[in-house]
Design a protein around this motif. Structure first.
Motif, PDB file in Angstrom:
ATOM      1  N   ARG A 269       0.838  -1.203   0.000  1.00  0.00           N
ATOM      2  CA  ARG A 269       0.000   0.000   0.000  1.00  0.00           C
ATOM      3  C   ARG A 269       0.873   1.252   0.000  1.00  0.00           C
ATOM      4  NH1 ARG A 269      -2.647  -0.975   4.639  1.00  0.00           N
ATOM      5  NH2 ARG A 269      -3.570  -2.876   3.843  1.00  0.00           N
ATOM      6  N   CYS A 270       1.933   1.240   0.793  1.00  0.00           N
ATOM      7  CA  CYS A 270       2.849   2.392   0.866  1.00  0.00           C
ATOM      8  C   CYS A 270       3.569   2.607  -0.458  1.00  0.00           C
ATOM      9  CB  CYS A 270       3.850   2.163   2.001  1.00  0.00           C
ATOM     10  SG  CYS A 270       5.070   3.462   2.194  1.00  0.00           S
ATOM     11  N   GLN A 271       4.005   1.534  -1.086  1.00  0.00           N
ATOM     12  CA  GLN A 271       4.721   1.660  -2.358  1.00  0.00           C
ATOM     13  C   GLN A 271       3.810   2.171  -3.467  1.00  0.00           C
ATOM     14  OE1 GLN A 271       6.292  -2.286  -2.816  1.00  0.00           O
ATOM     15  NE2 GLN A 271       8.236  -1.761  -1.853  1.00  0.00           N
ATOM     16  N   ARG A 272       2.567   1.723  -3.458  1.00  0.00           N
ATOM     17  CA  ARG A 272       1.641   2.165  -4.506  1.00  0.00           C
ATOM     18  C   ARG A 272       1.214   3.617  -4.336  1.00  0.00           C
ATOM     19  NH1 ARG A 272      -1.532  -3.321  -3.898  1.00  0.00           N
ATOM     20  NH2 ARG A 272      -0.260  -4.609  -5.259  1.00  0.00           N
TER      21      ARG A 272
ATOM     22  N   LEU B  35      -1.406  10.719   0.462  1.00  0.00           N
ATOM     23  CA  LEU B  35      -1.541   9.840   1.621  1.00  0.00           C
ATOM     24  C   LEU B  35      -0.293   8.995   1.884  1.00  0.00           C
ATOM     25  CD1 LEU B  35      -5.179   8.536   1.049  1.00  0.00           C
ATOM     26  CD2 LEU B  35      -4.410  10.284   2.653  1.00  0.00           C
ATOM     27  N   HIS B  36       0.755   9.236   1.124  1.00  0.00           N
ATOM     28  CA  HIS B  36       1.965   8.424   1.250  1.00  0.00           C
ATOM     29  C   HIS B  36       2.542   8.480   2.665  1.00  0.00           C
ATOM     30  CE1 HIS B  36       5.683   6.407   0.318  1.00  0.00           C
ATOM     31  NE2 HIS B  36       6.361   7.437   0.785  1.00  0.00           N
TER      32      HIS B  36
ATOM     33  N   ALA C  68       3.154   5.331   4.988  1.00  0.00           N
ATOM     34  CA  ALA C  68       4.528   5.046   5.420  1.00  0.00           C
ATOM     35  C   ALA C  68       4.584   4.878   6.936  1.00  0.00           C
ATOM     36  CB  ALA C  68       5.468   6.157   4.974  1.00  0.00           C
ATOM     37  N   ALA C  69       3.837   5.695   7.674  1.00  0.00           N
ATOM     38  CA  ALA C  69       3.809   5.570   9.134  1.00  0.00           C
ATOM     39  C   ALA C  69       3.152   4.260   9.557  1.00  0.00           C
ATOM     40  CB  ALA C  69       3.070   6.755   9.743  1.00  0.00           C
ATOM     41  N   VAL C  70       2.083   3.869   8.856  1.00  0.00           N
ATOM     42  CA  VAL C  70       1.414   2.606   9.161  1.00  0.00           C
ATOM     43  C   VAL C  70       2.358   1.448   8.871  1.00  0.00           C
ATOM     44  CG1 VAL C  70      -0.469   1.068   8.466  1.00  0.00           C
ATOM     45  CG2 VAL C  70      -0.906   3.502   8.811  1.00  0.00           C
ATOM     46  N   PHE C  71       3.056   1.516   7.749  1.00  0.00           N
ATOM     47  CA  PHE C  71       3.995   0.457   7.398  1.00  0.00           C
ATOM     48  C   PHE C  71       5.125   0.341   8.413  1.00  0.00           C
ATOM     49  CE2 PHE C  71       7.995  -0.517   4.982  1.00  0.00           C
ATOM     50  CZ  PHE C  71       7.835  -1.892   5.022  1.00  0.00           C
ATOM     51  N   LYS C  72       5.619   1.490   8.883  1.00  0.00           N
ATOM     52  CA  LYS C  72       6.700   1.483   9.859  1.00  0.00           C
ATOM     53  C   LYS C  72       6.268   0.767  11.140  1.00  0.00           C
ATOM     54  CE  LYS C  72      10.098   4.549  11.926  1.00  0.00           C
ATOM     55  NZ  LYS C  72      10.542   5.929  12.082  1.00  0.00           N
TER      56      LYS C  72
END
Length: 157
Positions: free
Chosen positions: A69-72, A78-79, A83-87
């Motif tokens: 999701r972050c890469q897309r 909303l990146h 990115a914060a969610v992925f972290k």
């Protein structure tokens, strides 16, 4: 073997040599397939580990989904949110693996206290004895002389 014998006994000599050879080859293949298990050549050739569980699998899947999701969303506004969610999600599988490994190690130690020559012993011996010990005398001599080279005696100096 019985499958091959049944197949060969049912063959009759009809047609040319090529068709008979093809029928024989098909019969041998069928007999081999019936009598022997095929080796699976799948994508995942790793042996399963004892500490893996559903919690780790779920955390890993959620981490991969958050990463995708972050890469897309790189060009999206909303990146930063993704990115914060992925972290945060990236930390979860690592922590779940640490907890599971610690729990499994404690269970292994408890089992070793109760039954010293069962699972824990077998696990350790499997790790230690992966390669067979050399038995040839010349090979043993070479290993000993390599590991423990002769040194000049102090008295000879």
């Amino acid at each position: 073997m019985d499958c091959l014998l049944n197949m060969v006994s049912g063959l009759s000599v009809r047609g040319d040599a090529n068709s008979l050879a093809e029928a024989l080859a098909d019969g041998i293949s069928a007999a081999c397939n019936a009598s022997m298990a095929r080796v699976r050549r799948g994508g995942n050739r790793h042996r399963p580990v004892a500490w893996w569980n559903e919690e780790i699998a779920k955390a890993r899947m959620e981490c991969h989904a958050a990463r995708r999701r972050c890469q897309r969303a790189r060009s999206s506004p909303l990146h930063d949110l993704y990115a914060a969610v992925f972290k945060g999600k990236r930390r979860e599988p690592k922590e779940a693996i640490k907890r599971s490994k610690a729990r499994h190690f404690q269970e292994l130690c408890d089992a070793a206290d109760l039954q010293p020559f069962e699972a824990a012993y077998k696990l350790v011996m499997r790790k230690l004895c992966r390669q067979p010990m050399p038995t040839r005398p010349d090979q043993l001599n070479r290993i000993v002389h390599t590991l423990f080279p002769r040194q000049q005696s102090i008295l000879d100096l």
